[in-house]
Enzyme design. Sequence first.
Site, PDB file in Angstrom:
ATOM      1  N   GLY A   1      82.981  -9.716  59.761  1.00 48.57           N
ATOM      2  CA  GLY A   1      82.799  -9.855  58.627  1.00 48.57           C
ATOM      3  C   GLY A   1      83.214  -8.255  58.205  1.00 48.57           C
ATOM      4  N   ALA A   2      83.531  -7.820  59.140  1.00 43.23           N
ATOM      5  CA  ALA A   2      83.869  -6.213  59.011  1.00 43.23           C
ATOM      6  C   ALA A   2      84.930  -5.498  58.175  1.00 43.23           C
ATOM      7  CB  ALA A   2      83.904  -5.229  59.975  1.00 43.23           C
TER       8      ALA A   2
ATOM      9  N   VAL B   1      85.002 -16.670  62.252  1.00 46.53           N
ATOM     10  CA  VAL B   1      83.301 -18.322  62.491  1.00 46.53           C
ATOM     11  C   VAL B   1      82.747 -18.749  62.291  1.00 46.53           C
ATOM     12  CG1 VAL B   1      83.141 -14.641  63.060  1.00 46.53           C
ATOM     13  CG2 VAL B   1      82.517 -16.682  61.179  1.00 46.53           C
TER      14      VAL B   1
ATOM     15  N   SER C   1      68.974 -12.469  53.598  1.00 45.66           N
ATOM     16  CA  SER C   1      69.216 -11.891  52.657  1.00 45.66           C
ATOM     17  C   SER C   1      68.048 -12.001  51.771  1.00 45.66           C
ATOM     18  CB  SER C   1      70.260 -13.062  51.623  1.00 45.66           C
ATOM     19  OG  SER C   1      69.980 -13.236  50.562  1.00 45.66           O
TER      20      SER C   1
ATOM     21  N   TYR D   1      72.479 -21.852  50.770  1.00 48.58           N
ATOM     22  CA  TYR D   1      72.365 -20.664  51.587  1.00 48.58           C
ATOM     23  C   TYR D   1      71.184 -20.126  52.260  1.00 48.58           C
ATOM     24  CZ  TYR D   1      73.361 -15.480  50.839  1.00 48.58           C
ATOM     25  OH  TYR D   1      73.437 -14.248  51.207  1.00 48.58           O
TER      26      TYR D   1
ATOM     27  N   LYS E   1      70.524 -18.485  55.439  1.00 49.40           N
ATOM     28  CA  LYS E   1      69.700 -17.569  55.328  1.00 49.40           C
ATOM     29  C   LYS E   1      68.483 -17.128  56.241  1.00 49.40           C
ATOM     30  CE  LYS E   1      73.363 -15.406  54.432  1.00 49.40           C
ATOM     31  NZ  LYS E   1      74.257 -14.494  55.524  1.00 49.40           N
TER      32      LYS E   1
HETATM   33  N1  LIG Z   1      76.303  -9.116  48.728  1.00 47.50           N
HETATM   34  C1  LIG Z   1      74.760 -10.013  48.815  1.00 47.50           C
HETATM   35  O1  LIG Z   1      74.763  -9.359  47.175  1.00 47.50           O
HETATM   36  C2  LIG Z   1      74.797  -9.892  49.551  1.00 47.50           C
HETATM   37  C3  LIG Z   1      73.256  -9.880  49.582  1.00 47.50           C
HETATM   38  C4  LIG Z   1      72.563 -10.544  50.446  1.00 47.50           C
HETATM   39  C5  LIG Z   1      73.432 -10.812  51.725  1.00 47.50           C
HETATM   40  N2  LIG Z   1      74.953 -10.854  51.706  1.00 47.50           N
HETATM   41  C6  LIG Z   1      75.027 -11.157  53.319  1.00 47.50           C
HETATM   42  O2  LIG Z   1      75.433  -9.615  53.862  1.00 47.50           O
HETATM   43  C7  LIG Z   1      76.646 -10.040  54.323  1.00 47.50           C
HETATM   44  C8  LIG Z   1      78.088  -9.604  54.012  1.00 47.50           C
HETATM   45  O3  LIG Z   1      78.478  -9.843  53.109  1.00 47.50           O
HETATM   46  P1  LIG Z   1      79.037  -9.046  51.681  1.00 47.50           P
HETATM   47  O4  LIG Z   1      78.563  -9.063  50.987  1.00 47.50           O
HETATM   48  O5  LIG Z   1      79.690  -7.567  52.419  1.00 47.50           O
HETATM   49  O6  LIG Z   1      80.763 -10.247  51.641  1.00 47.50           O
HETATM   50  P2  LIG Z   1      82.303  -9.805  51.340  1.00 47.50           P
HETATM   51  O7  LIG Z   1      82.491 -10.790  50.386  1.00 47.50           O
HETATM   52  O8  LIG Z   1      82.349  -8.386  51.161  1.00 47.50           O
HETATM   53  O9  LIG Z   1      81.938  -9.429  53.176  1.00 47.50           O
HETATM   54  C9  LIG Z   1      82.278 -10.567  53.725  1.00 47.50           C
HETATM   55  C10 LIG Z   1      83.699 -10.870  54.913  1.00 47.50           C
HETATM   56  O10 LIG Z   1      83.192 -11.684  56.468  1.00 47.50           O
HETATM   57  C11 LIG Z   1      83.864 -12.247  56.123  1.00 47.50           C
HETATM   58  N3  LIG Z   1      83.585 -14.095  56.961  1.00 47.50           N
HETATM   59  C12 LIG Z   1      83.513 -14.682  55.739  1.00 47.50           C
HETATM   60  N4  LIG Z   1      84.416 -16.193  56.267  1.00 47.50           N
HETATM   61  C13 LIG Z   1      84.356 -15.402  57.794  1.00 47.50           C
HETATM   62  C14 LIG Z   1      85.002 -16.586  58.723  1.00 47.50           C
HETATM   63  N5  LIG Z   1      84.462 -17.791  58.599  1.00 47.50           N
HETATM   64  N6  LIG Z   1      85.001 -16.210  59.843  1.00 47.50           N
HETATM   65  C15 LIG Z   1      85.152 -14.545  59.339  1.00 47.50           C
HETATM   66  N7  LIG Z   1      85.059 -13.915  58.848  1.00 47.50           N
HETATM   67  C16 LIG Z   1      84.289 -14.699  57.955  1.00 47.50           C
HETATM   68  C17 LIG Z   1      85.299 -11.771  54.636  1.00 47.50           C
HETATM   69  O11 LIG Z   1      86.135 -12.707  55.310  1.00 47.50           O
HETATM   70  C18 LIG Z   1      84.545 -11.010  54.555  1.00 47.50           C
HETATM   71  O12 LIG Z   1      85.613  -9.945  55.463  1.00 47.50           O
HETATM   72  C19 LIG Z   1      76.690 -11.656  54.676  1.00 47.50           C
HETATM   73  O13 LIG Z   1      76.158 -12.758  55.564  1.00 47.50           O
HETATM   74  C20 LIG Z   1      76.085 -12.474  53.188  1.00 47.50           C
HETATM   75  O14 LIG Z   1      76.085 -13.592  52.538  1.00 47.50           O
HETATM   76  C21 LIG Z   1      74.793 -10.020  50.705  1.00 47.50           C
END
Ligand SMILES: NC(=O)c1ccc[n+]([C@@H]2O[C@H](COP(=O)([O-])OP(=O)(O)OC[C@H]3O[C@@H](n4cnc5c(N)ncnc54)[C@H](O)[C@@H]3O)[C@@H](O)[C@H]2O)c1
Length: 250
Positions: A10-11, A60, A143, A157, A161
């Site tokens: 998810g980079a 993934v 999360s 979700y 998590k």
């Molecule tokens: N943003 C928030 O408020 C928040 C809060 C708690 C936890 N999180 C967790 O943090 C992590 C990162 O989220 P973020 O907020 O940076 O979101 P984001 O959408 O900015 O980044 C997530 C990345 O994961 C990639 N991704 C999604 N599905 C994929 C797949 N099937 N294969 C490969 N890549 C995939 C996306 O393309 C994206 O680049 C996630 O696991 C999310 O659940 C986010």
Amino acid sequence: MKQTTALITGAASGIGLAVAKRLAETGHDLYLLDRSPNIEAITADLSPNAGKVFTRVADVSKEEEIVAATKDAIEKLGGVAILVNCAGISPKGNGGPVPLEEIKVEDWEYCHRINLVAPFVFCRELIPQMAKAGYGRVVSISSRSARMHVGPASFDYHSSKAGLLGFSRALAGTYAEQGVTVNCVAPGRVDTPLSRTTRPELLEHAKTLIPARRFASPDEIAASVQFLVSPDASYITGSCVDVNGGAYMN
Ligand SMILES: NC(=O)c1ccc[n+]([C@@H]2O[C@H](COP(=O)([O-])OP(=O)(O)OC[C@H]3O[C@@H](n4cnc5c(N)ncnc54)[C@H](O)[C@@H]3O)[C@@H](O)[C@H]2O)c1
């Protein structure tokens, strides 16, 4: 195996990208994976201090793509000492939680496939070579919804998590003796594209419930990840670091 070789999922966006930027700054060799082709342009945004940087477009939710990517990462980096599981999705219905009666089994399974099964497959493919080398660091992004009820997040979700916490504890207990630490970071609301899938009025309300009265930046989450994947965090394992501006305290 170098202790500064890292695979980050998810980079291409948000927290994963922020972690990649921090580890690049400190000279890590990186294998950056995302399903978004934007991952290929990410290298231009990284610090010139970065070591070798490889990118991989992979989904993934597909086991075979993870297996192929991890094999390639081990070969290109000469072993992977650090795994950061960031890729994730947060299913929404009309910018809010999907009502229970509307969730199909395939939706539930797809959410778990990305948020929980994929981290399991990455761990299965990478932890054995860490254990063999006597050193490893795994951090999965859980999360706040794994800790408490979060109104705008869906049932699947919350479940996926929370599952990450249990899986990480089991790994931590199993591999501690071999020098492999396994931890989670549980962010509250972070300002990323994933957050923006929530309706604006729900986001405004969410802010009023956070003692800090603001959302985190992705870099504020990455800071905790950076510490947990460093040699300094050698005695921290099986923990969940809550980074949420005071919205959940234990
Ligand atoms: N943003 C928030 O408020 C928040 C809060 C708690 C936890 N999180 C967790 O943090 C992590 C990162 O989220 P973020 O907020 O940076 O979101 P984001 O959408 O900015 O980044 C997530 C990345 O994961 C990639 N991704 C999604 N599905 C994929 C797949 N099937 N294969 C490969 N890549 C995939 C996306 O393309 C994206 O680049 C996630 O696991 C999310 O659940 C986010």
